[in-house]
Design an enzyme around this catalytic site. Structure first.
Site, PDB file in Angstrom:
ATOM      1  N   THR A  52      15.580   6.812  52.581  1.00 24.08           N
ATOM      2  CA  THR A  52      15.451   6.750  51.225  1.00 24.08           C
ATOM      3  C   THR A  52      15.472   8.444  50.590  1.00 24.08           C
ATOM      4  O   THR A  52      16.281   8.603  49.798  1.00 24.08           O
ATOM      5  CB  THR A  52      14.145   6.229  50.558  1.00 24.08           C
ATOM      6  OG1 THR A  52      14.157   4.825  51.055  1.00 24.08           O
ATOM      7  CG2 THR A  52      14.270   6.041  49.220  1.00 24.08           C
ATOM      8  N   SER A  53      14.691   9.191  51.134  1.00 20.35           N
ATOM      9  CA  SER A  53      14.775  10.486  50.480  1.00 20.35           C
ATOM     10  C   SER A  53      15.899  11.379  50.990  1.00 20.35           C
ATOM     11  O   SER A  53      16.212  12.438  50.258  1.00 20.35           O
ATOM     12  CB  SER A  53      13.234  11.465  51.398  1.00 20.35           C
ATOM     13  OG  SER A  53      12.147  10.690  51.100  1.00 20.35           O
TER      14      SER A  53
ATOM     15  N   TYR B 157      19.588  -4.464  47.164  1.00 19.05           N
ATOM     16  CA  TYR B 157      20.489  -5.182  46.192  1.00 19.05           C
ATOM     17  C   TYR B 157      20.918  -6.587  46.814  1.00 19.05           C
ATOM     18  O   TYR B 157      20.824  -7.333  45.720  1.00 19.05           O
ATOM     19  CB  TYR B 157      21.624  -4.215  46.044  1.00 19.05           C
ATOM     20  CG  TYR B 157      22.737  -4.779  45.359  1.00 19.05           C
ATOM     21  CD1 TYR B 157      22.494  -4.907  43.667  1.00 19.05           C
ATOM     22  CD2 TYR B 157      23.825  -5.418  45.405  1.00 19.05           C
ATOM     23  CE1 TYR B 157      23.219  -5.297  42.672  1.00 19.05           C
ATOM     24  CE2 TYR B 157      24.600  -6.065  44.651  1.00 19.05           C
ATOM     25  CZ  TYR B 157      24.412  -6.188  43.303  1.00 19.05           C
ATOM     26  OH  TYR B 157      25.293  -6.587  42.380  1.00 19.05           O
TER      27      TYR B 157
ATOM     28  N   TYR C  14      12.482  -1.114  58.266  1.00 23.94           N
ATOM     29  CA  TYR C  14      11.957  -0.145  57.155  1.00 23.94           C
ATOM     30  C   TYR C  14      11.721  -1.231  55.846  1.00 23.94           C
ATOM     31  O   TYR C  14      12.533  -1.712  55.422  1.00 23.94           O
ATOM     32  CB  TYR C  14      12.966   0.716  56.825  1.00 23.94           C
ATOM     33  CG  TYR C  14      12.455   1.541  55.586  1.00 23.94           C
ATOM     34  CD1 TYR C  14      11.256   1.817  54.973  1.00 23.94           C
ATOM     35  CD2 TYR C  14      13.629   2.582  54.966  1.00 23.94           C
ATOM     36  CE1 TYR C  14      11.224   2.603  53.987  1.00 23.94           C
ATOM     37  CE2 TYR C  14      13.227   3.201  54.026  1.00 23.94           C
ATOM     38  CZ  TYR C  14      12.141   3.455  53.362  1.00 23.94           C
ATOM     39  OH  TYR C  14      12.055   4.204  52.332  1.00 23.94           O
TER      40      TYR C  14
ATOM     41  N   ARG D 282      12.175  -1.181  46.522  1.00 25.49           N
ATOM     42  CA  ARG D 282      13.610  -0.807  46.228  1.00 25.49           C
ATOM     43  C   ARG D 282      14.654  -1.731  46.905  1.00 25.49           C
ATOM     44  O   ARG D 282      15.768  -1.765  46.301  1.00 25.49           O
ATOM     45  CB  ARG D 282      14.009   0.687  46.910  1.00 25.49           C
ATOM     46  CG  ARG D 282      13.194   1.802  46.155  1.00 25.49           C
ATOM     47  CD  ARG D 282      13.217   3.186  46.690  1.00 25.49           C
ATOM     48  NE  ARG D 282      14.717   3.840  46.058  1.00 25.49           N
ATOM     49  CZ  ARG D 282      14.933   4.995  45.897  1.00 25.49           C
ATOM     50  NH1 ARG D 282      13.952   5.980  46.021  1.00 25.49           N
ATOM     51  NH2 ARG D 282      15.931   5.582  45.550  1.00 25.49           N
TER      52      ARG D 282
ATOM     53  N   LYS E 165       8.079   0.624  59.195  1.00 27.37           N
ATOM     54  CA  LYS E 165       7.875   1.526  58.057  1.00 27.37           C
ATOM     55  C   LYS E 165       7.345   0.642  56.978  1.00 27.37           C
ATOM     56  O   LYS E 165       8.336   0.100  56.533  1.00 27.37           O
ATOM     57  CB  LYS E 165       8.756   2.734  57.663  1.00 27.37           C
ATOM     58  CG  LYS E 165       8.194   3.371  56.676  1.00 27.37           C
ATOM     59  CD  LYS E 165       9.606   4.544  55.969  1.00 27.37           C
ATOM     60  CE  LYS E 165       8.918   5.121  54.801  1.00 27.37           C
ATOM     61  NZ  LYS E 165      10.161   6.300  54.322  1.00 27.37           N
TER      62      LYS E 165
ATOM     63  N   ILE F  68       5.433   8.065  57.563  1.00 25.54           N
ATOM     64  CA  ILE F  68       6.729   8.613  57.175  1.00 25.54           C
ATOM     65  C   ILE F  68       6.893   8.764  55.565  1.00 25.54           C
ATOM     66  O   ILE F  68       7.190   8.053  54.954  1.00 25.54           O
ATOM     67  CB  ILE F  68       7.996   7.659  57.660  1.00 25.54           C
ATOM     68  CG1 ILE F  68       7.875   7.305  58.989  1.00 25.54           C
ATOM     69  CG2 ILE F  68       9.447   8.191  57.189  1.00 25.54           C
ATOM     70  CD1 ILE F  68       8.629   6.126  59.488  1.00 25.54           C
TER      71      ILE F  68
END
Length: 307
Positions: free
Chosen positions: A52-53, A115, A141, A146, A170, A212
């Protein structure tokens, strides 16, 4: 790497390194290399990219592969490497996960597709097909905030039972009851990483393998020290760091990650604070809050002037 060996190795503070861009929007490879070296020198135990980051949805498949390969070459075995290889697209996820295996990553972190909103059976089939196609260890993850879908504990348990290379998760999940039940159902040796900054310390207390944390992009030494203190049995120091980092954790999520993180790194002189559309920089008010937090932690001097 044997899966039991991986479970022993893949622990600690893993930094999900941002993808730096130039003013023109190109990947700044020189700065990217500098960031990874700084992370390792600061004590981070592992590196992840294109999570994501790292703004993966703003990168092409070729760019994601380039970032992964550049990271692997820069790390050069000094710490473990677990790139993000998930996508909304099943075939892309397969391709990127196989690429992570081909370049010798220690594990691949595969996000619950965002999505699409798959049901639990579809999630199971997606992850099982990906896991069965490779031998590399897989870290799920789970980030319902999100992806709009939460991988339920029962689904995760099925995957762990059926796919020996799915070794951890995660959990960017604020439901602490859920993460407790993950370890109860998937096994106490299942690698549980926190993806929620305020749960990094609490997850260690129930047997988590580490975290993380996007905050490690800005304050890698203290984030890594929190894990080290816990491992050394210095509970008081770990608690102190948990609360010391809390204001920074809060401000770095006042806008969509990694926007405030990039602002902070820009103020620190580490990067050009550029994001690719549709993401953008936070408001001037939030940027000022970021600056004040960095000053409070002595990351920036008090006399710093931000233009």
């Amino acid at each position: 790497m044997a899966y039991e060996e991986a479970k022993k190795k893949l622990r600690g503070s893993i930094c999900p390194v941002i993808t730096p861009f130039t003013e023109s929007g190109a990947i700044d490879e020189k700065v990217f290399i500098e960031l990874i070296n700084w992370q390792i020198e600061s004590g981070s135990h592992g590196i992840s990219v294109t999570g994501t980051s790292g703004e993966p949805s703003s990168l092409t498949i070729a760019e994601r592969k380039r970032v992964m390969n550049l990271a692997k070459e820069t790390i050069d075995g000094r710490v473990f490497f677990a790139p993000g290889t998930g996508s909304t697209n099943h075939d892309e996820t397969m391709e990127l996960t196989k690429y992570a295996e081909d370049i010798g990553a220690d594990a691949a972190m595969v996000i619950v597709p965002y999505y699409n909103k798959p049901n639990q059976e579809a999630l199971y089939q997606h992850f099982k097909t990906v896991a069965d196609s490779v031998e590399i260890p897989i870290i799920i993850y789970n980030i319902p905030g999100r992806s709009a879908v939460n991988m339920e504990v029962g689904t995760m348990k099925r995957l762990v039972e059926d796919c020996p290379n799915i070794i951890g998760v995660k959990e960017a999940n604020k439901d602490f009851e859920h993460v407790n039940r993950v370890l109860l159902n998937c096994g106490r040796d299942f690698l549980l990483f926190s993806g929620i900054e305020l749960l990094c310390y609490p997850m260690l207390a129930i047997g988590g393998a580490g975290f993380i944390s996007a905050t490690a992009n800005v304050e890698p030494a203290k984030v890594a020290e929190l894990y080290n203190a816990w491992e050394a049995g210095d509970v008081a120091r770990a608690q102190d760091l948990h609360f010391e980092l809390m204001p920074l954790n809060d401000v770095l999520f006042k806008d969509t990650n990694p926007s405030p993180v990039k602002v902070a790194l820009g103020m620190m002189g580490k990067i050009t604070p550029k994001l690719r559309l549709p993401l953008g920089l936070p408001s001037a008010a939030i940027q000022e809050e970021v600056r004040e937090s960095l000053i409070e932690l002595a990351i920036l001097p008090k006399e710093v002037i931000v233009k």
